[in-house]
Scaffold this motif. Structure first.
Motif, mmCIF file in Angstrom:
data_model
loop_
_atom_site.group_PDB
_atom_site.id
_atom_site.type_symbol
_atom_site.label_atom_id
_atom_site.label_comp_id
_atom_site.label_asym_id
_atom_site.label_seq_id
_atom_site.Cartn_x
_atom_site.Cartn_y
_atom_site.Cartn_z
ATOM 1 N N UNK A 270 -16.038 9.465 12.917
ATOM 2 C CA UNK A 270 -16.660 9.038 14.174
ATOM 3 C C UNK A 270 -17.627 7.890 13.921
ATOM 4 N N UNK A 271 -18.311 7.937 12.800
ATOM 5 C CA UNK A 271 -19.303 6.913 12.478
ATOM 6 C C UNK A 271 -18.684 5.519 12.332
ATOM 7 N N UNK A 272 -17.414 5.459 12.024
ATOM 8 C CA UNK A 272 -16.743 4.167 11.851
ATOM 9 C C UNK A 272 -16.525 3.452 13.179
ATOM 10 N N UNK A 273 -16.589 4.167 14.286
ATOM 11 C CA UNK A 273 -16.371 3.560 15.592
ATOM 12 C C UNK A 273 -17.382 2.457 15.883
ATOM 13 N N UNK A 274 -18.557 2.543 15.306
ATOM 14 C CA UNK A 274 -19.594 1.534 15.523
ATOM 15 C C UNK A 274 -19.352 0.273 14.696
ATOM 16 N N UNK A 275 -18.432 0.337 13.759
ATOM 17 C CA UNK A 275 -18.137 -0.793 12.881
ATOM 18 C C UNK A 275 -16.753 -1.339 13.214
ATOM 19 N N UNK A 276 -15.929 -1.468 12.215
ATOM 20 C CA UNK A 276 -14.573 -1.995 12.406
ATOM 21 C C UNK A 276 -13.563 -0.921 12.782
ATOM 22 N N UNK A 277 -13.977 0.337 12.726
ATOM 23 C CA UNK A 277 -13.085 1.424 13.091
ATOM 24 C C UNK A 277 -12.104 1.780 11.991
ATOM 25 N N UNK A 278 -11.136 2.611 12.374
ATOM 26 C CA UNK A 278 -10.116 3.026 11.409
ATOM 27 C C UNK A 278 -8.783 3.174 12.110
ATOM 28 N N UNK A 279 -7.736 3.055 11.296
ATOM 29 C CA UNK A 279 -6.368 3.293 11.755
ATOM 30 C C UNK A 279 -5.832 4.483 10.968
ATOM 31 N N UNK A 280 -5.272 5.424 11.689
ATOM 32 C CA UNK A 280 -4.659 6.627 11.102
ATOM 33 C C UNK A 280 -3.185 6.310 10.824
ATOM 34 N N UNK A 281 -2.745 6.603 9.605
ATOM 35 C CA UNK A 281 -1.359 6.330 9.203
ATOM 36 C C UNK A 281 -0.723 7.613 8.667
ATOM 37 N N UNK A 282 0.523 7.824 9.067
ATOM 38 C CA UNK A 282 1.332 8.911 8.502
ATOM 39 C C UNK A 282 2.695 8.348 8.148
ATOM 40 N N UNK A 283 3.170 8.664 6.975
ATOM 41 C CA UNK A 283 4.466 8.165 6.503
ATOM 42 C C UNK A 283 5.598 8.776 7.321
ATOM 43 N N UNK A 284 5.512 10.074 7.557
ATOM 44 C CA UNK A 284 6.544 10.757 8.343
ATOM 45 C C UNK A 284 6.133 10.799 9.808
ATOM 46 N N UNK A 285 7.072 11.098 10.671
ATOM 47 C CA UNK A 285 6.758 11.275 12.086
ATOM 48 C C UNK A 285 6.278 12.711 12.262
ATOM 49 N N UNK A 286 4.971 12.874 12.235
ATOM 50 C CA UNK A 286 4.388 14.216 12.308
ATOM 51 C C UNK A 286 4.739 14.923 13.610
ATOM 52 N N UNK A 287 5.062 14.162 14.659
ATOM 53 C CA UNK A 287 5.384 14.755 15.958
ATOM 54 C C UNK A 287 6.800 15.321 16.008
ATOM 55 N N UNK A 288 7.600 14.999 15.007
ATOM 56 C CA UNK A 288 8.969 15.511 14.939
ATOM 57 C C UNK A 288 9.096 16.609 13.888
ATOM 58 N N UNK A 289 7.967 17.109 13.428
ATOM 59 C CA UNK A 289 7.971 18.130 12.377
ATOM 60 C C UNK A 289 7.445 19.459 12.921
ATOM 61 N N UNK A 290 6.863 20.264 12.060
ATOM 62 C CA UNK A 290 6.376 21.575 12.460
ATOM 63 C C UNK A 290 5.350 21.446 13.580
ATOM 64 N N UNK A 291 5.271 22.465 14.399
ATOM 65 C CA UNK A 291 4.385 22.454 15.566
ATOM 66 C C UNK A 291 2.931 22.167 15.183
ATOM 67 N N UNK A 292 2.441 22.762 14.090
ATOM 68 C CA UNK A 292 1.036 22.586 13.717
ATOM 69 C C UNK A 292 0.704 21.143 13.362
ATOM 70 N N UNK A 293 1.706 20.344 12.976
ATOM 71 C CA UNK A 293 1.452 18.949 12.611
ATOM 72 C C UNK A 293 1.279 18.044 13.833
ATOM 73 N N UNK A 294 1.546 18.558 15.005
ATOM 74 C CA UNK A 294 1.453 17.739 16.213
ATOM 75 C C UNK A 294 0.015 17.558 16.693
ATOM 76 N N UNK A 295 -0.905 18.319 16.136
ATOM 77 C CA UNK A 295 -2.317 18.177 16.502
ATOM 78 C C UNK A 295 -3.057 17.404 15.420
ATOM 79 N N UNK A 296 -3.780 16.396 15.845
ATOM 80 C CA UNK A 296 -4.616 15.618 14.927
ATOM 81 C C UNK A 296 -6.059 15.699 15.393
ATOM 82 N N UNK A 297 -6.944 15.990 14.456
ATOM 83 C CA UNK A 297 -8.371 15.987 14.758
ATOM 84 C C UNK A 297 -8.938 14.570 14.803
ATOM 85 N N UNK A 298 -8.151 13.572 14.384
ATOM 86 C CA UNK A 298 -8.705 12.219 14.278
ATOM 87 C C UNK A 298 -8.053 11.181 15.182
#
Length: 145
Positions: free
Chosen positions: A89-117
């Motif tokens: 959250x602290x990065x929002x005041x600066x340049x921020x961040x980009x979240x990257x995942x190699x696999x399509x987490x939304x096409x995998x197990x149900x628990x992977x569809x939720x991201x805290x970030x």
């Protein structure tokens, strides 16, 4: 602009762990591709990986203090870590961040569809393999111009 590329748990196993999902490219390969593209874009980049949540949090704190942009593949901590979210959250005041995942987490197990970030990220790139890291670099290069 300096960009810190953070990789979370098990990403040191790229090329060995579940190649049918993550491919045969190693983390060393990813870091090499990232460094090459960052140089082409005129970005200063540093890559780090840890299997430990607290270490990732400390590195995010460092990025916030130094006003670095961050590309992060939080791995499994995406779905479990409120501590990592609180740090990011602290990065929002600066340049921020980009979240990257190699696999399509939304096409995998149900628990992977939720991201805290995801909701606090500048953007999320999932399912494009290691190309996601390079696209995130291009985003930050466009912001630096």
């Amino acid at each position: 602009m300096k960009v810190l590329v953070l990789n979370g748990p098990n990403l040191n196993r790229l090329g060995k762990r579940q190649p049918e999902i993550y491919g045969s490219t190693t983390l060393e390969d990813v870091e090499m591709f990232v460094a090459k593209r960052a140089e082409e874009l005129g970005l200063d980049v540093e890559c780090r990986q840890s299997n430990y949540e607290g270490q990732l949090v400390e590195w995010v704190h460092e990025a916030a203090d130094q006003k670095w942009a961050v590309i992060i593949n939080p791995g499994a901590y995406t779905h479990t870590s409120v501590a990592l979210r609180d740090a990011l959250v602290e990065l929002q005041d600066n340049n921020g961040f980009v979240e990257v995942h190699i696999s399509n987490v939304h096409a995998r197990e149900e628990f992977r569809k939720h991201s805290y970030v995801s909701d606090i990220a500048r953007g999320t790139i999932a399912g494009l393999g290691i190309q996601g890291y390079l696209l995130a670099l291009e985003y930050f290069a466009s912001q630096a111009s």
